[in-house]
Design an enzyme around this catalytic site. Structure first.
Site, PDB file in Angstrom:
ATOM      1  CB  ALA A 161      -0.923  -0.005   1.213  1.00 50.83           C
ATOM      2  CE1 TYR A 162       4.811   5.610   3.319  1.00 47.39           C
ATOM      3  CE2 TYR A 162       6.786   4.405   2.670  1.00 47.39           C
ATOM      4  CZ  TYR A 162       6.191   5.550   3.170  1.00 47.39           C
ATOM      5  OH  TYR A 162       6.969   6.624   3.525  1.00 47.39           O
TER       6      TYR A 162
END
Length: 254
Positions: A161-162
């Site tokens: 996600a990051y």
């Protein structure tokens, strides 16, 4: 927006910076470094007013000028109000450094999509909102610096996600650099490697931290000061020929 004001009106000739996420970690190091370079600094924070106040106090104690301004970077009205306040107080904006970000670690298969939405809201929408205001407001000779991560290239597990959000940051800023042709404004992104901040250290074991410290050929974690040096160069007259780049400040990792 709840401003904490400790600055008097400045001469129009003094350069002015806005640093988002400036209350802690890399953002605080950047704010303090730019103040040492003689810039007036507006320290943006989302909620930690105490830490933002400490940053301002550290800058003023060293002879600099700073104010703290509260705003959620993904809220376009709050961000516009920050830029309005800085313009009204100091005459304009010359440097915007967008350090604010959110981290969530999880295998892609297990990630709660509400968490994904929160990460992308801060890291993608927030970058777009701040970049949009910077594009509209920066004076000639100015600079915009955003933050990505070297994980975009190293592809460590659990950072899906990051890294996805930071890949978007790189795309946004590299396109913005081309869109500002003729304005004499530089746009770059800094992509740190493992850096000893609370955000990085939180939730990691000593073994994980040691392994990450050994990953760069320089065999140590970066420090917020290391990254602040890079930002100070990119936003200086000496760094003004660097434009439209992603600089991986990571001690020699991929």
């Amino acid at each position: 927006m709840n401003p904490t004001d400790t600055a008097a009106p400045e001469a129009a000739s003094r350069r002015v910076a806005i640093v988002t996420g400036g209350s802690r970690g890399i953002g605080r190091a950047v704010a303090e470094r730019l103040a040492r370079e003689g810039l007036v600094v507006a320290v943006n924070h989302a909620s930690d007013s105490g830490s933002a106040r400490e940053t301002v106090e550290a800058i003023t104690a060293a002879g600099g000028r700073a104010i703290a301004l509260r705003a959620d970077v993904a809220d376009e009205h709050a961000v516009a109000a920050v830029f309005d306040r800085v313009r009204d107080e100091f005459g304009g904006v010359d440097v915007v450094v967008h350090c604010a970000g959110r981290l969530a670690l999880s295998p892609i298969a297990d990630l709660d999509l509400d968490v994904l939405d929160a990460v992308l809201r801060t890291n993608v929408r927030g970058t777009f909102v701040v970049a949009q205001q910077a594009a509209r407001r920066l004076r000639a000779g100015g600079s915009f610096v955003a933050f990505s991560t070297s994980v975009v290239a190293t592809r460590f597990p659990a950072y899906g996600a990051y890294a996805a959000g930071k890949g978007a940051v790189e795309a946004i800023t590299l396109i913005l650099a081309r869109e500002l042709r003729g304005r004499d404004i530089t746009v770059n992104t800094v992509a740190p490697g493992p850096t000893a901040t609370d955000l990085f250290l939180d939730g990691k074991t000593e073994e994980q931290i040691e392994a990450l410290a050994k990953a760069p050929p320089l065999e140590r974690l970066g420090t917020p000061g290391d990254i602040a040096h890079v930002v100070a160069f990119l936003t200086s007259a000496q760094g003004h020929w660097v434009n439209g780049q992603v600089l991986r400040a990571n001690g020699g990792m991929i």
